[in-house]
Design a protein around this motif. Structure first.
Motif, PDB file in Angstrom:
ATOM      1  N   ARG A 132       0.968  -1.328   0.084  1.00  0.00           N
ATOM      2  CA  ARG A 132       0.071  -0.014   0.056  1.00  0.00           C
ATOM      3  C   ARG A 132       0.941   1.243   0.118  1.00  0.00           C
ATOM      4  NH1 ARG A 132      -3.400  -2.981   3.601  1.00  0.00           N
ATOM      5  NH2 ARG A 132      -2.036  -2.073   5.516  1.00  0.00           N
ATOM      6  N   PRO A 136       1.176   2.190  -4.847  1.00  0.00           N
ATOM      7  CA  PRO A 136      -0.247   2.647  -4.545  1.00  0.00           C
ATOM      8  C   PRO A 136      -1.177   2.543  -5.680  1.00  0.00           C
ATOM      9  CG  PRO A 136       1.308   4.684  -4.977  1.00  0.00           C
ATOM     10  CD  PRO A 136       2.101   3.427  -4.856  1.00  0.00           C
ATOM     11  N   ASP A 137      -0.464   1.980  -6.894  1.00  0.00           N
ATOM     12  CA  ASP A 137      -1.217   1.652  -8.204  1.00  0.00           C
ATOM     13  C   ASP A 137      -2.012   0.444  -7.945  1.00  0.00           C
ATOM     14  OD1 ASP A 137       1.594   0.803  -8.083  1.00  0.00           O
ATOM     15  OD2 ASP A 137       1.105  -0.318  -9.873  1.00  0.00           O
ATOM     16  N   LEU A 138      -1.747  -0.297  -7.101  1.00  0.00           N
ATOM     17  CA  LEU A 138      -2.410  -1.545  -7.021  1.00  0.00           C
ATOM     18  C   LEU A 138      -3.433  -1.363  -6.110  1.00  0.00           C
ATOM     19  CD1 LEU A 138       0.426  -4.100  -6.206  1.00  0.00           C
ATOM     20  CD2 LEU A 138      -0.442  -3.625  -8.386  1.00  0.00           C
ATOM     21  N   ASP A 139      -4.846  -2.244  -6.619  1.00  0.00           N
ATOM     22  CA  ASP A 139      -5.869  -2.098  -5.870  1.00  0.00           C
ATOM     23  C   ASP A 139      -5.985  -3.365  -4.758  1.00  0.00           C
ATOM     24  OD1 ASP A 139      -6.683  -4.559  -7.106  1.00  0.00           O
ATOM     25  OD2 ASP A 139      -7.998  -3.382  -8.547  1.00  0.00           O
ATOM     26  N   GLY A 140      -7.013  -3.652  -3.982  1.00  0.00           N
ATOM     27  CA  GLY A 140      -6.946  -4.452  -2.797  1.00  0.00           C
ATOM     28  C   GLY A 140      -6.783  -5.972  -3.366  1.00  0.00           C
ATOM     29  N   ARG A 143      -3.075  -6.244  -4.712  1.00  0.00           N
ATOM     30  CA  ARG A 143      -2.059  -6.567  -3.337  1.00  0.00           C
ATOM     31  C   ARG A 143      -2.077  -7.803  -3.196  1.00  0.00           C
ATOM     32  NH1 ARG A 143      -4.020  -1.008  -2.284  1.00  0.00           N
ATOM     33  NH2 ARG A 143      -5.578  -1.790  -0.899  1.00  0.00           N
TER      34      ARG A 143
END
Length: 357
Positions: A132, A136-140, A143
């Motif tokens: 996170r 920050p480009d990854l969503d839940g 991730r």
């Protein structure tokens, strides 16, 4: 400044070293306000780490190895000297965001896994938190998938089950692998591993050393591997840097240094490696005591009180590094070729290390 700024603002040419430290020095003031006593933890260290290279930094306790690691990780500011990472001086990084971006590219893995793992949370917590923060480009969902991939990469499977465990449910070797997974979450270029296998059984150490070499070969990650164990350094490292009492006394390609050690202290370290085939074993008697205290040291070689080759010049003049072989440097006034010996090569040492494991 973001990580992208760090990546682009000072990028060095691909054939240049990833990290270069010149004149690196760290002193600590001791005592109260009126005290002038100074601890010389590191003095004038010269160090390079290439791209996709494992550099072993070796020496006995108190030699300054961990201080070097903390200087490179920007935990301590240097008293003097310069560190350049990917062509950019670290002194130019101002503000928390730019320093955080650098630390994402050069994270530390500690000797004690609990130094980087919160025992209150599940294994997934630290890895997801790092993702996170630095990705920050990854969503839940992305991730979670990436965390599972990282755990698989470091050999913790099935990853979904491992993520739901607590650190106390894992073995020491497994916790250390979690530390590597957390470090990898930020896609680093360099991992600073401060004695990551010293608290583990020999049979477990070999797996982590293999992990380091696999990450170097497959991901191109560089390592500064801090150790007091030359056997493990011989197994995993490309180059060896030897420290004594805050100074670097010898460095070069691992096979060259181990086959032809030029500094008496390096020979003393090699004499402690269990190898019945090595005639260096009879040099063990050359050890004349404990390392010197590095509080307000006087000029001269800091190893002279323990050195069987010490001369008058050693007590009055600091030795400076000089080339004694191809990419092999030694800081010694009386450097001479080592006696004939049969130290195993890194490949032979690796096979021997595996057998002992």
């Amino acid at each position: 400044m973001s990580r992208r700024d760090i990546d682009t603002a000072g990028s060095a040419a691909p054939d240049e070293p990833l990290l270069v430290a010149t004149g690196l020095t760290r002193h600590f003031r001791l005592g109260g306000v009126f005290s002038r006593r100074t601890l010389h933890a590191v003095d004038n260290a010269e160090l390079t780490i290439g791209r996709g290279e494992i550099v072993a930094l070796a020496g006995e306790s108190g030699s300054g190895k961990s201080t070097v690691a903390r200087l490179l990780a920007m935990i301590y500011p240097p008293t003097s000297g310069e560190i350049r990472f990917d062509g950019r001086p670290l002194s130019s990084l101002r503000g928390r965001s730019s320093q955080l971006a650098y630390r994402a590219q050069a994270p530390m893995v500690f000797q004690d896994p609990f130094g980087s793992i919160n025992p209150v949370y599940k294994v997934s917590h630290g890895i997801l938190r790092s993702l996170r923060l630095h990705r920050p480009d990854l969503d839940g969902a992305a991730r979670t998938a990436e965390a599972e991939r990282l755990l698989t990469t470091v050999g913790l499977t099935p990853a979904q089950q491992v993520m739901e465990r607590y650190p106390h449910e894992m073995s020491g070797g497994q916790r250390q692998r979690i530390g590597f997974a957390q470090a990898l979450a930020s896609r680093p270029k360099l991992i600073i591993a401060d004695e990551p296998v010293s608290m583990l059984d020999v049979s477990i150490r070999i797996g982590l050393l293999n992990l380091m070499t696999e990450l170097r070969d497959e991901s191109g990650v560089s390592f500064l591997y801090i150790t007091h164990d030359l056997a493990s350094a011989r197994y995993a490292a490309d180059r060896l840097v030897v420290m004594y009492a805050g100074t670097i006394v010898e460095q070069g390609p691992i096979d060259a240094v181990l086959a032809d050690p030029r500094h008496p202290y390096t020979r003393l370290l090699l004499a402690t490696v269990p190898d019945p085939r090595s005639p260096l074993a009879d040099l063990a008697g050359a050890d004349r005591g404990e390392p010197p205290k590095v509080v307000d040291p006087v000029p001269g070689c800091r190893f002279r009180a323990r050195c069987p080759l010490a001369q008058d010049v050693c007590a009055s003049t600091d030795p400076v590094p000089r080339t004694t072989g191809e990419r092999h440097t030694t800081a010694c006034h009386v450097t001479a070729p080592a006696p004939a010996q049969s130290i195993p090569s890194r490949a032979a040492g690796a096979a021997q290390h595996k057998e002992s494991a």
